[in-house]
Design a protein around this motif. Structure first.
Motif: not given
Length: 404
Positions: A51-57
């Protein structure tokens, strides 16, 4: 806008030469590469790596919002599940992704004031052993992110709970800041509060910070949680800033929480609040909670609303400046602090450089290539010899945000 300019603007003087002689009538452009303060996102309390990666992208769609902070990335309980057993793989992966996407990461908090945020093995230690464990973790965490993060929140959650201070005393932060500073020179050390909903809480926080400073804590700034109403006008933000100014330390507003229902007027209120914060010289950055910038309740974080907000900020603060050199080959721009690209000339005669603008301003000298025999000089832009308008005069006519 005038207050923002007074707090952050400086003169950029560009002088253009050809064959070591001043070149008059040469068009000069200045555009922002990166702002001189942190604008970006505070990613909340999620601990899910995907989820953190998705938010960053999803957030990596704007140019100005280039900083990010997540309070769970360097969480003590996750990084040291057993005494002296350190797990930094998830931290390193997140930092690598942030760098790849062009974000600067603000780390921390290293330690929370709340008992439930400590590792299970640490919470019930005797006071002396707990202090030793906290200081050891502060050294290890600061050393691990050294060179990867411009700032480190040493202690957080102040105001939500005071368990650690009650156990170990106010001088714990002084010792933590010292230990972190010894192993991570160049990294700014912050102390953070989760949220200040009103003036009473701000008053208490200021007294707390002053107590830390009086104990000898070497702090480089405050990580300050604030809120902005997007559905109605609210003067609380201005009052809190007036109080917090007494602490005498630079301020990183994180998280900057948006409350209410977002619509067109809400975006304008967010813009007005950002301008209000930037008019305070002590504010070094604003990291917003991005949930309110979702588009159509999408599961992914914003692109459309974040880009629109960036466009409003860019038109207000960071429009490209264009003017032509005067008879002395010079032109001046009134610009905000940050990294700017300066380009002179047109077509094949262009030269460019980048310059960091700070409070004292900057001077740039550009040397155009000599004209070949028989070639025509580059055309001058309209308004040769005129001075670029200051930021306060550069807003679009259709930009209806107030001038607070």
């Amino acid at each position: 806008m005038e207050k923002v300019g007074a707090a952050r603007a400086a003169w950029l003087t560009v002088t253009v030469y050809r064959a070591s002689q001043p070149a008059a009538g040469v068009p000069v452009r200045a555009r922002t590469v990166s702002p001189g303060f942190r604008l970006g996102f505070w990613l909340g309390g999620t601990r899910d790596a995907e989820q953190l990666e998705e938010r960053l992208r999803c957030l990596a769609v704007t140019g100005l919002f280039s900083s990010v902070m997540s309070p769970t990335v360097l969480r003590w309980a996750d990084c040291e599940p057993e005494p002296k057993e350190y797990h930094f793989a998830a931290v390193d992966e997140f930092l690598s992704l942030a760098r790849t996407l062009g974000f600067r990461f603000v780390a921390g908090p290293v330690v929370s004031q709340c008992r439930e945020d400590l590792p299970g093995w640490a919470a019930d230690l005797p006071d002396g052993e707990l202090r030793e464990a906290v200081l050891r973790w502060a050294r290890v965490a600061a050393a691990h992110v050294r060179g990867s993060c411009p700032a480190l929140e040493v202690m957080g959650e102040i105001g939500r709970c005071d368990w650690l201070d009650e156990r170990l005393g106010l001088n714990l932060l002084r010792q933590m800041a010292y230990e972190a500073g010894m192993v991570s020179r160049g990294t700014r050390r912050l102390v953070g509060v989760t949220m200040l909903p009103g003036e009473a809480e701000a008053e208490a926080f200021v007294h707390r910070v002053l107590s830390y400073v009086e104990s000898g804590a070497q702090l480089d700034g405050l990580c300050l949680g604030l809120a902005c109403r997007v559905d109605r006008d609210d003067a609380t933000l201005r009052s809190i800033l007036t109080l917090v100014r007494r602490a005498g330390l630079p301020i990183l507003v994180a998280p900057f929480r948006l409350l209410g229902t977002m619509d067109e007027s809400g975006l304008q209120r967010v813009l007005n609040s950002v301008l209000l914060l930037l008019a305070e010289p002590r504010v070094e950055g604003i990291l917003m909670e991005p949930e309110m910038l979702r588009a159509n309740d999408d599961a992914c974080f914003p692109s459309e609303l974040a880009q629109r907000l960036e466009g409003l900020i860019r038109r207000r603060l960071y429009r490209e400046r264009i003017a032509a050199t005067d008879s002395a080959g010079s032109v001046r721009f009134r610009v905000l602090a940050g990294c700017w690209e300066v380009r002179a000339g047109m077509g094949t005669w262009q030269v460019a450089t980048q310059v960091e603008i700070q409070a004292g301003g900057a001077r740039v000298r550009l040397e155009l290539p000599p004209l070949k025999d028989g070639s025509a000089a580059e055309p001058a832009s309209p308004g040769a010899g005129t001075q670029s308008a200051p930021p306060s005069a550069a807003a679009d006519d259709d930009d209806s945000a107030s001038q607070d």
